[in-house]
Design a protein around this motif. Structure first.
Motif, short mmCIF file in Angstrom:
data_model
loop_
_atom_site.label_atom_id
_atom_site.label_comp_id
_atom_site.label_asym_id
_atom_site.label_seq_id
_atom_site.Cartn_x
_atom_site.Cartn_y
_atom_site.Cartn_z
N ARG A 76 0.83 -1.21 0.00
CA ARG A 76 0.00 0.00 0.00
C ARG A 76 0.86 1.25 0.00
NH1 ARG A 76 -5.35 0.37 2.55
NH2 ARG A 76 -4.59 2.19 3.62
N LEU A 77 0.33 2.26 -0.67
CA LEU A 77 0.86 3.61 -0.58
C LEU A 77 -0.36 4.50 -0.38
CD1 LEU A 77 3.40 5.41 -2.84
CD2 LEU A 77 1.25 6.47 -2.24
N ALA A 78 -0.41 5.19 0.73
CA ALA A 78 -1.54 6.08 1.00
C ALA A 78 -1.02 7.50 1.17
CB ALA A 78 -2.27 5.64 2.27
N MET A 79 -1.81 8.45 0.68
CA MET A 79 -1.44 9.86 0.80
C MET A 79 -2.69 10.69 1.05
SD MET A 79 -0.37 10.35 -3.19
CE MET A 79 -0.51 8.72 -3.91
N ARG A 80 -2.45 11.85 1.63
CA ARG A 80 -3.55 12.78 1.89
C ARG A 80 -3.14 14.15 1.39
NH1 ARG A 80 -2.68 16.30 6.12
NH2 ARG A 80 -0.85 15.82 7.36
N SER A 81 -4.12 14.93 1.02
CA SER A 81 -3.82 16.29 0.55
C SER A 81 -3.49 17.17 1.75
CB SER A 81 -5.00 16.87 -0.22
OG SER A 81 -6.15 16.93 0.60
N VAL A 82 -2.44 17.96 1.60
CA VAL A 82 -2.11 18.95 2.61
C VAL A 82 -2.33 20.36 2.06
CG1 VAL A 82 -0.52 17.50 3.92
CG2 VAL A 82 0.38 18.86 2.04
N ARG A 83 -2.47 20.44 0.73
CA ARG A 83 -2.85 21.69 0.07
C ARG A 83 -3.60 21.32 -1.19
NH1 ARG A 83 2.01 24.42 -1.46
NH2 ARG A 83 1.64 23.85 -3.62
N SER A 84 -4.88 21.66 -1.25
CA SER A 84 -5.68 21.32 -2.43
C SER A 84 -7.01 22.07 -2.38
CB SER A 84 -5.94 19.82 -2.49
OG SER A 84 -6.85 19.43 -1.49
N PRO A 85 -7.73 22.08 -3.52
CA PRO A 85 -9.04 22.73 -3.52
C PRO A 85 -10.06 22.01 -2.66
CG PRO A 85 -8.30 22.24 -5.76
CD PRO A 85 -7.33 21.61 -4.83
N PHE A 86 -9.84 20.73 -2.41
CA PHE A 86 -10.73 19.97 -1.53
C PHE A 86 -9.93 18.86 -0.87
CE2 PHE A 86 -11.26 18.62 -5.92
CZ PHE A 86 -10.97 17.26 -5.86
N PRO A 87 -10.28 18.51 0.37
CA PRO A 87 -9.53 17.45 1.08
C PRO A 87 -9.74 16.10 0.41
CG PRO A 87 -11.34 18.29 2.44
CD PRO A 87 -11.36 19.06 1.16
N MET A 88 -8.65 15.35 0.27
CA MET A 88 -8.76 14.03 -0.32
C MET A 88 -7.69 13.10 0.22
SD MET A 88 -7.34 14.50 -4.16
CE MET A 88 -5.93 15.54 -4.47
N ARG A 89 -7.98 11.80 0.08
CA ARG A 89 -7.03 10.72 0.38
C ARG A 89 -6.99 9.83 -0.85
NH1 ARG A 89 -4.95 9.32 4.90
NH2 ARG A 89 -5.00 7.11 4.41
#
Length: 148
Positions: A76-89
């Motif tokens: 697995r490789l998981a990431m989350r937005s730290v700067r974006s127009p909307f929060p995402m994973r």
């Protein structure tokens, strides 16, 4: 509106080759449609805490965002937005199948905001089409490379 979409594909390559390809941001523009650029912001190898800046076009808009790696394991490789127009994973899964191929999944979770809230009913469908197409691209790119 919450978006939670997953697409899967089987790629005729060993898991370690697929995982290595997915973990290198330099490869992102080769298989992720609409992606104009991707660059690692943190020095060294990709690891938990690494950040990658991406610029893409989505639904006719320019989208710039930074994702931070939150999990990096053999499958697995998981990431989350730290700067974006909307929060995402975003989570990439890759597990070895019994036939020597690799089962790959891409899961996108997020909440529509601003402009995207206006098109929320279509957003999930657009994301599903996009990641399904991305996985077809990934399959094509990896299966055209010589097996090692």
């Amino acid at each position: 509106m919450a978006v939670d979409v997953t697409a899967t594909a089987s790629i005729d390559r060993p898991r370690d080759q697929v995982a290595a390809y997915l973990r290198d941001p330099a490869n992102d523009t080769k298989w992720i449609g609409g992606l104009r650029s991707a660059r690692q912001l943190t020095p060294g190898q990709v690891t938990v805490g690494s950040q990658v800046e991406r610029v893409a076009g989505f639904l006719g808009r320019r989208v710039q965002y930074v994702n931070e790696i939150t999990e990096l394991t053999a499958d697995r490789l998981a990431m989350r937005s730290v700067r974006s127009p909307f929060p995402m994973r975003v989570t990439y899964g890759h597990r070895q199948a019994s036939d020597g191929a690799t089962e790959v999944s891409v899961r996108v979770q997020g909440d529509a905001a601003r402009f995207y809230a206006l098109v929320a009913p279509l957003l999930g469908l657009a994301v599903r089409r996009s990641i399904t197409r991305d996985l077809r691209n990934l399959k094509r790119v990896l299966e055209q490379r010589p097996a090692s």
